[in-house]
Design an enzyme around this catalytic site. Sequence first.
Site, short mmCIF file in Angstrom:
data_model
loop_
_atom_site.label_atom_id
_atom_site.label_comp_id
_atom_site.label_asym_id
_atom_site.label_seq_id
_atom_site.Cartn_x
_atom_site.Cartn_y
_atom_site.Cartn_z
N SER A 123 45.13 2.56 18.54
CA SER A 123 45.48 3.75 19.27
C SER A 123 44.36 4.79 19.36
CB SER A 123 46.70 4.42 18.60
OG SER A 123 46.37 4.81 17.29
N SER A 134 44.28 0.71 14.14
CA SER A 134 43.88 1.64 15.22
C SER A 134 42.48 2.23 15.13
CB SER A 134 44.88 2.79 15.31
OG SER A 134 45.99 2.36 16.03
N LYS A 155 40.34 12.77 16.68
CA LYS A 155 41.54 12.20 17.33
C LYS A 155 42.64 13.26 17.38
CE LYS A 155 44.63 8.15 16.92
NZ LYS A 155 44.94 6.94 16.11
#
Length: 481
Positions: free
Chosen positions: A153, A177, A78
């Site tokens: 997210s 997330s 990420k």
Amino acid sequence: MNPCTFSISRLREMFIKHELSPVEIVTDTLDFIYKKNPSINAFLHINQQCIDEAKKSEERYLKGKAGKLLDGIPIAIKDNICTVDQPTTCASKILKGYMSPYDASVVRKLKQEGAIFTGKTNMDEFAFGSSTENSAFGPTLNPHNLERVPGGSSGGSAAAVASFMVPGALGSDTGGSIRQPASFCGVIGLKPTYGRVSRYGLVAFGSSLDQIGPFASNIRDVCIILNAISGYDEQDSTSCDIEVPDYEKSLDIPLKKKEISVGIPEEYFEEGLCSEIKEKINKLLDNLSNDGFCIKKINLPHTHYGIATYYILATAEASTNLARFDGIRFGYRSNNSKTIFDLYTNTRGEGFGKEVKRRIILGTFVLSSGYYEAYYLKAQKVRTLIMKDFADAFQSVDFIITPTTPETAFKLGEKSTDLLKMYLSDIFTVNANLAGIPGINLPIGLSSDKLPIGVQILAPAFKEENLLRFAYYIEQNLTRE
Ligand code: GLN
């Protein structure tokens, strides 16, 4: 054929037997990512250089020296996790092109285990969101249905695994997330206990809530990644010096089904939960009960305060954490400023997206004099009550089962104008972060419109080993339709 349809454990086996080589798989993986990414936008940066690492890994296999956990395995990271040889942007204009001078501890650990980093994945800007629509570089789309969001997210990491661009990825989870996008994309996502995995090098959102964790398509692979990234790190004062079990090996220990009790909290199955999700979970509970597990109704009385508490504490922490992006030290700098004050305000005004500004304002408000006691302090007290709910429940049950999300993946744009609805997407996940306990999303089937449905399993702090063994039992025995 795309090589990442193979699991991490299967790839490792094939490398050892010389049936496939790291260079072959990494080359094919990159080709596949280049082909697939334009339609899904899971990656913000594709790491062409990783072929060189694959060559080194291949040499280790040829010399019979590859005993590492993830040698030659493609992994995506990420984009809020710092990497020295790839940009780290947090999907924000303010960090466009930013190169970190150091690797996050998880990245360092994965490198030590031979993982090959294929790229950095898309996300909501600074991890603020539930749909990956808040990225400054365009949304990620759900591989199951391109009109739907992948969740957020960590939507890029979830979508990358779900579309077989990589067999494993890292995300971060402050209020859901990892688990929520895992649920929307039909993959497994684990948020470890707070302190299990080092946060050093994770761009901070809510420091008392953030945890890095793995995405993969099966429990064994989640264990392999967790083995690699867990453990004490002197560079993160909140990481815990508690022994790390071998999560993968522990999967072979059979469960004593009759001694395990599972709590079902009434508060998570009320109005507002999509009926198809409820049905799927009820079916799972019937199956668990038939197999000898004890299923108990429980109560977590402060559940309903979770979202309000989370949005006060998370924004308060975010507003202070984001103060460092001022145009002086990192990334973007506005170039039309006459005074230092203008430089700060112009840089932040131009560099941050709408949701980031909203959260900074909200967080600053709840911390400001006169409101601090009414909001921030009160929220801290409620957080303690939420923690106590879980502590009390875990006196009588080993695990808690809940839905991961109230509904399946929603349409792009559907909630962008109704923030409360967007914030409510995390209604079932935020409490685990407030309590610091581990939680996992496990896919348990598809809805009638072919969208993934997930179940969340929670366990007491540092009981990932048991949590993974239990999830493995379900995966192996009870998720086939
Ligand atoms: N969706 C939640 C939020 O927007 C959680 C985000 C996260 O876990 N990073 O705050």
